[in-house]
Design a protein around this motif. Sequence first.
Motif, PDB file in Angstrom:
ATOM      1  N   HIS A  30       0.804  -1.514  -0.437  1.00  0.00           N
ATOM      2  CA  HIS A  30       0.075  -0.060  -0.085  1.00  0.00           C
ATOM      3  C   HIS A  30       0.814   1.000  -0.369  1.00  0.00           C
ATOM      4  O   HIS A  30       2.366   1.339   0.285  1.00  0.00           O
ATOM      5  N   GLU A  31       0.438   2.545  -0.840  1.00  0.00           N
ATOM      6  CA  GLU A  31       0.942   3.400  -0.447  1.00  0.00           C
ATOM      7  C   GLU A  31       0.251   4.200   0.387  1.00  0.00           C
ATOM      8  O   GLU A  31      -1.551   4.796   0.254  1.00  0.00           O
ATOM      9  N   TYR A  32       0.075   5.306   1.421  1.00  0.00           N
ATOM     10  CA  TYR A  32      -0.269   6.154   2.185  1.00  0.00           C
ATOM     11  C   TYR A  32      -0.048   7.148   1.986  1.00  0.00           C
ATOM     12  O   TYR A  32       1.272   8.162   1.778  1.00  0.00           O
ATOM     13  N   GLU A  34      -0.654  11.769   1.186  1.00  0.00           N
ATOM     14  CA  GLU A  34      -0.579  12.741   3.295  1.00  0.00           C
ATOM     15  C   GLU A  34      -0.029  14.302   1.906  1.00  0.00           C
ATOM     16  O   GLU A  34       1.022  14.517   1.260  1.00  0.00           O
ATOM     17  N   TYR A  44      -5.779  12.921   3.330  1.00  0.00           N
ATOM     18  CA  TYR A  44      -5.256  11.563   3.241  1.00  0.00           C
ATOM     19  C   TYR A  44      -6.193  10.775   2.175  1.00  0.00           C
ATOM     20  O   TYR A  44      -6.914  11.060   1.947  1.00  0.00           O
ATOM     21  N   LYS A  46      -5.339   6.646   0.548  1.00  0.00           N
ATOM     22  CA  LYS A  46      -4.234   5.181  -0.056  1.00  0.00           C
ATOM     23  C   LYS A  46      -4.414   4.381  -0.881  1.00  0.00           C
ATOM     24  O   LYS A  46      -5.771   5.088  -1.652  1.00  0.00           O
ATOM     25  N   ASP A  47      -4.009   4.213  -1.734  1.00  0.00           N
ATOM     26  CA  ASP A  47      -3.657   3.835  -2.759  1.00  0.00           C
ATOM     27  C   ASP A  47      -4.433   4.488  -4.395  1.00  0.00           C
ATOM     28  O   ASP A  47      -4.559   4.083  -4.820  1.00  0.00           O
TER      29      ASP A  47
END
Length: 63
Positions: A30-32, A34, A44, A46-47
């Motif tokens: 996963h890529e978080y 910000e 924010y 996610k993905d």
Amino acid sequence: MKKAEAEAKFVEEIKPIGIEKYAIVAEGRHEYWEFYLKNGTRRYWKDLSQENADKLGIASDNK
């Protein structure tokens, strides 16, 4: 609402404000993301998809 629809809405909300800077944290698969916006807020996601990263004019590690 499907994830793709929610993500498209998210991008359309933050794009007009403008991104001052952003950070990506990769954890597992996963890529978080910000986002620090020009109005002083942080958002924010996610993905983020490559397509939407391109719409925002930023790079993604999942090319």
